[in-house]
Design a protein around this motif. Structure first.
Motif, PDB file in Angstrom:
ATOM      1  N   VAL A 252      -3.663  -7.823  -3.934  1.00  0.00           N
ATOM      2  CA  VAL A 252      -2.536  -7.180  -3.686  1.00  0.00           C
ATOM      3  C   VAL A 252      -2.689  -5.445  -3.886  1.00  0.00           C
ATOM      4  O   VAL A 252      -2.444  -4.625  -3.232  1.00  0.00           O
ATOM      5  CB  VAL A 252      -1.264  -7.524  -4.053  1.00  0.00           C
ATOM      6  CG1 VAL A 252      -0.055  -6.651  -3.678  1.00  0.00           C
ATOM      7  CG2 VAL A 252      -0.988  -8.702  -3.520  1.00  0.00           C
ATOM      8  N   GLY A 253      -3.079  -5.123  -5.223  1.00  0.00           N
ATOM      9  CA  GLY A 253      -3.446  -3.902  -5.660  1.00  0.00           C
ATOM     10  C   GLY A 253      -4.551  -3.178  -4.914  1.00  0.00           C
ATOM     11  O   GLY A 253      -4.214  -1.865  -4.504  1.00  0.00           O
ATOM     12  N   ILE A 254      -5.566  -3.743  -4.579  1.00  0.00           N
ATOM     13  CA  ILE A 254      -6.598  -3.073  -3.722  1.00  0.00           C
ATOM     14  C   ILE A 254      -6.171  -2.739  -2.269  1.00  0.00           C
ATOM     15  O   ILE A 254      -6.267  -1.919  -1.865  1.00  0.00           O
ATOM     16  CB  ILE A 254      -7.791  -4.026  -3.736  1.00  0.00           C
ATOM     17  CG1 ILE A 254      -8.609  -3.988  -5.120  1.00  0.00           C
ATOM     18  CG2 ILE A 254      -8.885  -3.552  -2.711  1.00  0.00           C
ATOM     19  CD1 ILE A 254      -9.651  -4.971  -5.262  1.00  0.00           C
ATOM     20  N   VAL A 255      -5.606  -3.884  -1.662  1.00  0.00           N
ATOM     21  CA  VAL A 255      -4.956  -3.668  -0.358  1.00  0.00           C
ATOM     22  C   VAL A 255      -4.046  -2.507  -0.269  1.00  0.00           C
ATOM     23  O   VAL A 255      -3.848  -1.997   0.565  1.00  0.00           O
ATOM     24  CB  VAL A 255      -4.621  -5.116   0.145  1.00  0.00           C
ATOM     25  CG1 VAL A 255      -3.606  -4.732   1.411  1.00  0.00           C
ATOM     26  CG2 VAL A 255      -5.484  -6.095   0.351  1.00  0.00           C
ATOM     27  N   THR A 256      -3.053  -2.557  -1.104  1.00  0.00           N
ATOM     28  CA  THR A 256      -1.867  -1.505  -1.499  1.00  0.00           C
ATOM     29  C   THR A 256      -2.633  -0.317  -1.558  1.00  0.00           C
ATOM     30  O   THR A 256      -2.199   0.872  -0.809  1.00  0.00           O
ATOM     31  CB  THR A 256      -1.129  -1.770  -2.409  1.00  0.00           C
ATOM     32  OG1 THR A 256      -0.329  -3.211  -2.126  1.00  0.00           O
ATOM     33  CG2 THR A 256       0.115  -0.882  -2.500  1.00  0.00           C
ATOM     34  N   ALA A 257      -3.466   0.035  -2.372  1.00  0.00           N
ATOM     35  CA  ALA A 257      -4.242   1.428  -2.349  1.00  0.00           C
ATOM     36  C   ALA A 257      -4.985   1.881  -1.259  1.00  0.00           C
ATOM     37  O   ALA A 257      -5.127   2.876  -0.815  1.00  0.00           O
ATOM     38  CB  ALA A 257      -5.133   1.373  -3.787  1.00  0.00           C
ATOM     39  N   VAL A 258      -5.591   0.738  -0.387  1.00  0.00           N
ATOM     40  CA  VAL A 258      -6.240   1.293   0.499  1.00  0.00           C
ATOM     41  C   VAL A 258      -5.570   1.341   1.893  1.00  0.00           C
ATOM     42  O   VAL A 258      -5.830   2.093   2.659  1.00  0.00           O
ATOM     43  CB  VAL A 258      -7.710   0.316   0.598  1.00  0.00           C
ATOM     44  CG1 VAL A 258      -8.647   0.616   1.884  1.00  0.00           C
ATOM     45  CG2 VAL A 258      -8.491   0.251  -0.673  1.00  0.00           C
ATOM     46  N   ILE A 259      -4.922   0.175   2.187  1.00  0.00           N
ATOM     47  CA  ILE A 259      -4.443   0.261   3.685  1.00  0.00           C
ATOM     48  C   ILE A 259      -2.784   0.474   3.299  1.00  0.00           C
ATOM     49  O   ILE A 259      -2.280   1.311   4.193  1.00  0.00           O
ATOM     50  CB  ILE A 259      -4.382  -1.097   3.992  1.00  0.00           C
ATOM     51  CG1 ILE A 259      -5.871  -1.757   3.913  1.00  0.00           C
ATOM     52  CG2 ILE A 259      -3.737  -1.634   5.420  1.00  0.00           C
ATOM     53  CD1 ILE A 259      -6.918  -0.817   4.937  1.00  0.00           C
ATOM     54  N   GLY A 260      -2.096  -0.045   2.364  1.00  0.00           N
ATOM     55  CA  GLY A 260      -0.539   0.066   2.446  1.00  0.00           C
ATOM     56  C   GLY A 260       0.211  -1.398   2.405  1.00  0.00           C
ATOM     57  O   GLY A 260      -0.332  -2.236   2.095  1.00  0.00           O
TER      58      GLY A 260
END
Length: 337
Positions: A252-260
């Motif tokens: 979730v952290g990676i997706v949030t940082a890259v995509i939102g």
């Protein structure tokens, strides 16, 4: 030994035939699903306002924007779907996923804190803040669940959404206080429009998370049977919960940082798969990954074509579809009761 015990326990605790749990992965429906996802990926590569065939630099733009965007779609769909599957398993609740547990809001708060201390943070710093706060927030959610005696299927997501609303309000307050509301708005609108070479490569780490989930599938499945059962079978329940939370937070952290913010993806896909295949993590994981890729790619194609030449954020399409599915699941559970 642990694998065989998990299979016996799951088969004994579910009335569906065991063939739904342990059939071969490479079946005709699964191969057909992969073919459909490949077709959607090809459509995604050639969907967009920019004419990659008629322009001189069309080939360069194809590899700079279209290929990274399609790869990001596939990796993000797998990540969010897996996160929802693992979270539903360890909480024993089908209505739980990062959107309904406050994990997304905690991740957004982590991004805001990073921007607060580092005005121009690198992608690694943003990922680190999002992952750390996702882990902290998810563990707080689990601590709340341990305090709540009434564990109906509706109470758990209500608690999660309540925590998420509190964290979202706090993030808004911090953003207004330090004039950082623009960062909150950009995070809230999940979109793949800005994905290009150099801005998405960290999403490939999701493949490592997938491998770890598959390796720990049997232990996570036992944890999904409850603390008493898992402990009686020699599994350290608390360690498995921490491991599952860490894997969820990382994705979730990676997706949030890259995509939102991408709402409800982790709710739609695992529920559809579980309806037809049961709750075995090892056999469901490939299906969840493939179906998650297909769902988010289809939503992204719709977002790019619905008001062409403009683009709607994919989070809007996902939120609309996911909310409808969420209501259908609630009505279905009520009818079953």
């Amino acid at each position: 030994m642990l694998k065989n015990t998990a299979k016996k326990m799951i088969g004994a605790g579910n009335s569906q035939p065991q063939r739904y749990y342990y059939n071969k992965i490479w079946t005709k429906p699964f191969i057909l699903a992969i073919i459909v996802v490949i077709i959607l990926g090809i459509i995604s590569l050639f969907t967009g306002v920019y004419d990659i065939q008629g322009q001189v630099d069309g080939r360069d733009m194809f590899f700079i924007t279209r290929v990274p965007r399609t790869a990001a779609l596939m990796l993000t769909g797998a990540a969010m779907s897996m996160s929802g599957l693992v979270m539903q398993l360890i909480t024993q609740n089908r209505l739980v996923e990062p959107t309904t547990t406050g994990t997304i809001e905690w991740s957004g708060l982590g991004l805001l804190i990073v921007y607060l201390f580092f005005p121009a943070p690198t992608l690694v710093l943003r990922m680190t803040g999002a992952i750390m706060f996702s882990f902290i927030g998810t563990m707080i959610f689990f601590l709340f669940l341990r305090r709540v005696k009434l564990r109906s299927s509706l109470i758990v997501p209500i608690i999660g959404m309540m925590l998420g609303a509190v964290i979202s309000a706090f993030s808004t307050f911090v953003g207004l206080t330090f004039q950082m509301t623009q960062n909150i708005e950009s995070w809230f609108v999940g979109s793949f429009a800005a994905v290009q070479v150099g801005r998405y490569e960290y999403l490939w780490l999701i493949i490592i998370v997938t491998g770890l989930i598959f390796i720990c599938a049997d232990k996570l499945t036992l944890a999904g049977l409850g603390e008493d059962v898992a402990t009686s079978l020699g599994v350290n329940y608390n360690k498995i919960i921490i491991l599952g939370t860490g894997l969820i937070s990382f994705s979730v952290g990676i997706v949030t940082a890259v995509i939102g913010n991408l709402p409800f993806l982790g709710l739609i896909v695992p529920n559809i798969v579980s309806m037809y295949r049961g709750d075995n993590l090892r056999s469901n994981l490939p299906w969840v990954c493939v179906l998650g890729m297909g769902v988010i790619t289809l939503c992204d194609i719709i977002s790019r074509t619905i008001i062409m030449p403009f683009e709607v954020p994919v989070s809007l399409i996902l939120g609309t579809v996911g909310s409808i599915v969420f209501i259908v699941i609630l009505l279905r559970q009520r009818r079953l009761r």
